[in-house]
Design a protein around this motif. Structure first.
Motif, PDB file in Angstrom:
ATOM      1  N   VAL A  34       2.235   1.612  -0.011  1.00  0.00           N
ATOM      2  CA  VAL A  34       1.220   2.150  -0.920  1.00  0.00           C
ATOM      3  C   VAL A  34      -0.124   2.193  -0.182  1.00  0.00           C
ATOM      4  N   VAL A  35      -1.069   2.888  -0.811  1.00  0.00           N
ATOM      5  CA  VAL A  35      -2.434   2.930  -0.275  1.00  0.00           C
ATOM      6  C   VAL A  35      -3.248   1.890  -1.032  1.00  0.00           C
ATOM      7  N   VAL A  36      -3.820   0.920  -0.320  1.00  0.00           N
ATOM      8  CA  VAL A  36      -4.598  -0.132  -0.966  1.00  0.00           C
ATOM      9  C   VAL A  36      -6.054  -0.019  -0.515  1.00  0.00           C
ATOM     10  N   ASP A  37      -6.941   0.199  -1.463  1.00  0.00           N
ATOM     11  CA  ASP A  37      -8.371   0.372  -1.165  1.00  0.00           C
ATOM     12  C   ASP A  37      -8.588   1.335  -0.003  1.00  0.00           C
ATOM     13  N   GLY A  38      -7.832   2.433  -0.027  1.00  0.00           N
ATOM     14  CA  GLY A  38      -8.031   3.481   0.964  1.00  0.00           C
ATOM     15  C   GLY A  38      -7.231   3.321   2.242  1.00  0.00           C
ATOM     16  N   THR A  39      -6.586   2.152   2.453  1.00  0.00           N
ATOM     17  CA  THR A  39      -5.785   1.949   3.665  1.00  0.00           C
ATOM     18  C   THR A  39      -4.318   2.222   3.369  1.00  0.00           C
ATOM     19  N   PRO A  40      -3.717   3.250   4.010  1.00  0.00           N
ATOM     20  CA  PRO A  40      -2.314   3.565   3.711  1.00  0.00           C
ATOM     21  C   PRO A  40      -1.339   2.592   4.373  1.00  0.00           C
ATOM     22  N   SER A  41      -0.056   2.734   3.974  1.00  0.00           N
ATOM     23  CA  SER A  41       1.065   2.016   4.598  1.00  0.00           C
ATOM     24  C   SER A  41       0.969   0.504   4.459  1.00  0.00           C
ATOM     25  N   GLN A  42       0.490   0.027   3.312  1.00  0.00           N
ATOM     26  CA  GLN A  42       0.488  -1.403   3.022  1.00  0.00           C
ATOM     27  C   GLN A  42       1.765  -1.722   2.247  1.00  0.00           C
ATOM     28  N   ARG A  43       2.461  -2.808   2.632  1.00  0.00           N
ATOM     29  CA  ARG A  43       3.703  -3.174   1.954  1.00  0.00           C
ATOM     30  C   ARG A  43       3.383  -3.849   0.614  1.00  0.00           C
ATOM     31  N   ALA A  44       3.692  -3.152  -0.485  1.00  0.00           N
ATOM     32  CA  ALA A  44       3.351  -3.661  -1.822  1.00  0.00           C
ATOM     33  C   ALA A  44       3.980  -5.028  -2.069  1.00  0.00           C
ATOM     34  N   CYS A  45       5.151  -5.277  -1.465  1.00  0.00           N
ATOM     35  CA  CYS A  45       5.852  -6.539  -1.715  1.00  0.00           C
ATOM     36  C   CYS A  45       5.173  -7.715  -1.025  1.00  0.00           C
ATOM     37  N   LEU A  46       4.217  -7.454  -0.110  1.00  0.00           N
ATOM     38  CA  LEU A  46       3.530  -8.543   0.594  1.00  0.00           C
ATOM     39  C   LEU A  46       2.071  -8.689   0.172  1.00  0.00           C
ATOM     40  N   VAL A  47       1.450  -7.584  -0.294  1.00  0.00           N
ATOM     41  CA  VAL A  47       0.017  -7.635  -0.605  1.00  0.00           C
ATOM     42  C   VAL A  47      -0.194  -8.458  -1.880  1.00  0.00           C
ATOM     43  N   PRO A  48      -0.974  -9.552  -1.810  1.00  0.00           N
ATOM     44  CA  PRO A  48      -1.223 -10.325  -3.024  1.00  0.00           C
ATOM     45  C   PRO A  48      -2.029  -9.485  -4.025  1.00  0.00           C
ATOM     46  N   ALA A  49      -1.629  -9.533  -5.292  1.00  0.00           N
ATOM     47  CA  ALA A  49      -2.385  -8.821  -6.324  1.00  0.00           C
ATOM     48  C   ALA A  49      -3.757  -9.482  -6.451  1.00  0.00           C
ATOM     49  N   ALA A  50      -4.798  -8.651  -6.607  1.00  0.00           N
ATOM     50  CA  ALA A  50      -6.156  -9.180  -6.753  1.00  0.00           C
ATOM     51  C   ALA A  50      -6.927  -8.264  -7.692  1.00  0.00           C
ATOM     52  N   SER A  51      -7.832  -8.856  -8.455  1.00  0.00           N
ATOM     53  CA  SER A  51      -8.614  -8.080  -9.412  1.00  0.00           C
ATOM     54  C   SER A  51      -9.376  -6.971  -8.712  1.00  0.00           C
ATOM     55  N   GLY A  52      -9.307  -5.784  -9.334  1.00  0.00           N
ATOM     56  CA  GLY A  52     -10.128  -4.687  -8.836  1.00  0.00           C
ATOM     57  C   GLY A  52      -9.546  -3.892  -7.692  1.00  0.00           C
ATOM     58  N   LEU A  53      -8.349  -4.280  -7.161  1.00  0.00           N
ATOM     59  CA  LEU A  53      -7.751  -3.486  -6.085  1.00  0.00           C
ATOM     60  C   LEU A  53      -7.498  -2.068  -6.577  1.00  0.00           C
ATOM     61  N   ASP A  54      -7.711  -1.100  -5.693  1.00  0.00           N
ATOM     62  CA  ASP A  54      -7.409   0.300  -5.996  1.00  0.00           C
ATOM     63  C   ASP A  54      -6.127   0.653  -5.241  1.00  0.00           C
ATOM     64  N   VAL A  55      -4.996   0.622  -5.981  1.00  0.00           N
ATOM     65  CA  VAL A  55      -3.692   0.879  -5.366  1.00  0.00           C
ATOM     66  C   VAL A  55      -3.256   2.285  -5.738  1.00  0.00           C
ATOM     67  N   ARG A  56      -2.777   3.028  -4.755  1.00  0.00           N
ATOM     68  CA  ARG A  56      -2.365   4.404  -5.040  1.00  0.00           C
ATOM     69  C   ARG A  56      -1.001   4.726  -4.443  1.00  0.00           C
ATOM     70  N   THR A  57      -0.309   5.658  -5.110  1.00  0.00           N
ATOM     71  CA  THR A  57       0.947   6.192  -4.583  1.00  0.00           C
ATOM     72  C   THR A  57       0.687   6.772  -3.205  1.00  0.00           C
ATOM     73  N   GLN A  58       1.547   6.436  -2.235  1.00  0.00           N
ATOM     74  CA  GLN A  58       1.389   7.017  -0.897  1.00  0.00           C
ATOM     75  C   GLN A  58       2.195   8.302  -0.802  1.00  0.00           C
ATOM     76  N   VAL A  59       1.528   9.381  -0.397  1.00  0.00           N
ATOM     77  CA  VAL A  59       2.202  10.652  -0.209  1.00  0.00           C
ATOM     78  C   VAL A  59       2.467  10.832   1.278  1.00  0.00           C
ATOM     79  N   GLY A  60       3.746  10.950   1.642  1.00  0.00           N
ATOM     80  CA  GLY A  60       4.106  11.131   3.049  1.00  0.00           C
ATOM     81  C   GLY A  60       3.598   9.972   3.893  1.00  0.00           C
ATOM     82  N   SER A  61       2.975  10.290   5.034  1.00  0.00           N
ATOM     83  CA  SER A  61       2.508   9.261   5.952  1.00  0.00           C
ATOM     84  C   SER A  61       1.264   8.559   5.424  1.00  0.00           C
ATOM     85  N   GLY A  62       0.641   9.123   4.375  1.00  0.00           N
ATOM     86  CA  GLY A  62      -0.617   8.572   3.895  1.00  0.00           C
ATOM     87  C   GLY A  62      -1.801   9.165   4.639  1.00  0.00           C
TER      88      GLY A  62
END
Lengths: 483, 90
Positions: free
Chosen positions: B56-84
């Motif tokens: 997923v894209v987390v705060d503008g950085t693509p290719s972050q593994r959702a299963c590893l990124v700790p959830a935190a208030s205010g994160l902007d998580v987005r669907t990754q399209v293709g390579s991001g």
């Protein structure tokens, strides 16, 4: 930013059952030990947990073993006899008599991960394993997850997958994970095991020496029985279907050779399908260290170790699933032996720990006997590629279809490496971790004596890293020898 | 009030020590990205950071593994399209 930790006798990579035991026994022997692990908390995948304790306790087996190791880790860290680096993802290492250098990314902070280098005189590798998978039509649909993923959601985040779950694959772990889910209120429609526990009859000796495993199995059976979760044996998933996510699962009964028995197909609506076919050892780091890799009884690649858990690289020891899939109890015994032996190889020893080695070795013998019986009772059915269609995705990362793999074979690919070069299967983000096993089994080469999984695993860098990390120079001189 | 981050602009609540991937899975959001070659939906698979399917894209950085990124208030998580990085493609 780079940081460097040096002056250690032993660096243990991985803080699961094997790594915890290695770190504890190495440090209690008197060695200066650093324990480096990718997670926030110790425990690895088997003892994955939230907060400081294993909760709810019913989800965990061997919780006593974890508590006793965790208490010792904590005491050693407090006494500054053990350094614990959490959230550190090791991406490469080198190991020789000149010294061992382990490079990792510290993902603990916010923002860009920081490069960290650790220097030690000995290495103990205990990087564990992940679920073995075999492809089938629809396995790339959202909602289809690895059985270990289902359990990680439950243990690590308290999420009960569902609402309607089908569990499939083979082996005791799919039953354990299903029982865990049900005990927390989940709904498992049915468990499909491609094998039959009746085959245990051939392994009486292995079973008798593993009474705790029998007790564990009967506990799962009780949970599943109370919740009326049916189990089908000699049955497997043949397709998963849905538009943008999983909607339906079709299963079928198997013939003795593992091929589908026509007319036995059955389709159910489901939201989650959790699959697992045993485990694959994480062998990148032993391979990077030049350790010799051999084959387990079922042909899976494993790190070759001697009686001391020492690999063919004199300064590198390995413990746990890396040396053969065998579960947490065996892993922690191997870790203890490795920790004591790694310290001993530096002339560092504690007499009371040395006195316990024969007992550890006896437990290791019975643990390994049980593990090899598991391999025999729960094999991946030889005829599984029969479920593949031309469109089935084999390599998830590069979206390489079965037709494209077959085309590579037509062009002359008879080994994993050539198939990878011709089709791109195994060339993506996961670096072949998900598809190497399947790819190797699809390729037709009757002359191949030893399975060829190693060529799918050989990689200079264990995990994807940024160009910045690659370019950074740890400027680490050869390790000082503390004679 | 429970802590939350956003996924494609929609609020997702989470519990302490959960990952982004677990919170999304719990909310029934299994599809997290589309693939580079065929535009197919993908979601969490291995759940332990090995398979790289839950990118997923987390705060503008693509290719972050959702299963590893700790959830935190205010994160902007987005669907990754293709390579991001599709906006960079020529």
């Amino acid at each position: 930013m780079n940081s460097r930790h040096d002056g250690f006798d032993i660096c243990v990579v991985g803080a699961g059952p094997a790594g915890m035991a290695a770190a504890v026994h190495g440090a209690e022997s008197g060695a200066r030990v650093v324990l480096i692990d990718a997670s926030e908390s110790i425990g690895g995948q088997f003892w994955r947990h939230r907060g400081d304790v294993l909760s709810p306790p019913s989800l965990y087996h061997d919780a006593d073993r974890f508590q006793s190791l965790a208490v010792r880790v904590e005491a050693l860290v407090r006494g500054r006899r053990l350094t614990h680096l959490r959230n550190h993802h090791v991406w490469t290492l080198s190991a020789s008599s000149e010294g061992c250098l382990v490079r990792s990314l510290d993902r603990g902070g916010t923002g860009q991960p920081a490069e960290t280098s650790v220097v030690s005189r000995r290495l103990v590798l205990a990087t564990g394993a992940f679920d073995r998978q075999i492809p089938f039509p629809g396995w790339d649909l959202p909602g289809v997850i690895a059985i270990g993923g289902l359990q990680a959601l439950l243990k690590g985040s308290g999420v009960v997958a569902g609402p309607r779950v089908v569990v499939a694959g083979t082996g005791p772990f799919i039953v354990a994970a299903a029982a865990g889910l049900v005990s927390q209120g989940g709904h498992v429609i049915r468990i499909h095991d491609a094998n039959h526990p009746r085959n245990w009859a051939w392994h009486a000796r292995a079973v008798v020496s593993a009474a705790d495993k029998l007790r564990e199995a009967s506990e799962y059976a009780a949970i599943l029985g109370n919740s009326r979760v049916p189990i089908s044996h000699r049955s497997m998933v043949i397709t998963a279907e849905g538009t943008d996510r999983l909607e339906r699962v079709t299963t079928a009964k198997l013939r003795p050779d593992g091929s589908v028995r026509p007319g036995t197909e059955h389709t159910v609506d489901a939201d989650v399908l959790a699959v697992g076919w045993g485990f694959v050892a994480q062998l990148e780091l032993p391979i990077a260290a030049g350790c010799e890799i051999g084959a387990a009884r079922d042909g899976s690649p494993v790190t070759i170790v001697d009686r001391d858990q020492r690999t063919t690289n004199d300064v590198v020891f390995a413990a746990g699933e890396l040396t053969g899939i065998g579960g947490a109890a065996l892993a922690s015994v191997e870790g203890a032996i490795a920790g004591i032996a790694a310290a001993g190889s530096l002339g560092i020893a504690n007499d009371s720990l040395l006195g316990r080695v024969p007992a550890f070795e006896r437990k290791r013998t019975s643990g390994r006997r049980f593990a090899s019986a598991l391999d025999d009772v729960y094999p991946v059915p030889a005829a599984w590629p029969g479920v593949l269609t031309d469109e089935t995705v084999i390599c998830r990362c590069e979206e390489v279809s079965y037709a494209e793999v077959k085309q590579a074979v037509t062009l002359g690919a008879h080994d994993v490496r050539t198939a990878k070069l011709l089709s791109r299967a195994g060339m993506g983000w996961c670096q072949g971790r998900m598809c190497s096993f399947a790819l190797e089994r699809i390729l037709p080469d009757p002359k191949r004596a030893v399975p060829d999984v190693r060529s799918g695993l050989e990689r200079a860098i264990a995990w994807p890293v940024s160009l910045g990390s690659l370019a950074s120079d740890p400027e680490v001189p050869p390790c000082e020898q503390h004679a | 009030m429970m802590a939350s981050f956003t996924f494609d602009g929609h609020p997702i609540t989470f519990e302490p020590d959960q990952t982004v991937g677990a919170a999304l899975f719990s909310a029934g959001l299994t599809s997290l990205r589309t693939t580079r070659r065929r535009g197919k939906p993908r979601g969490m698979f291995c759940g332990i950071g090995v398979c790289f399917d839950c990118l997923v894209v987390v705060d503008g950085t693509p290719s972050q593994r959702a299963c590893l990124v700790p959830a935190a208030s205010g994160l902007d998580v987005r669907t990754q399209v293709g390579s991001g990085f599709d906006e960079l493609s020529t």
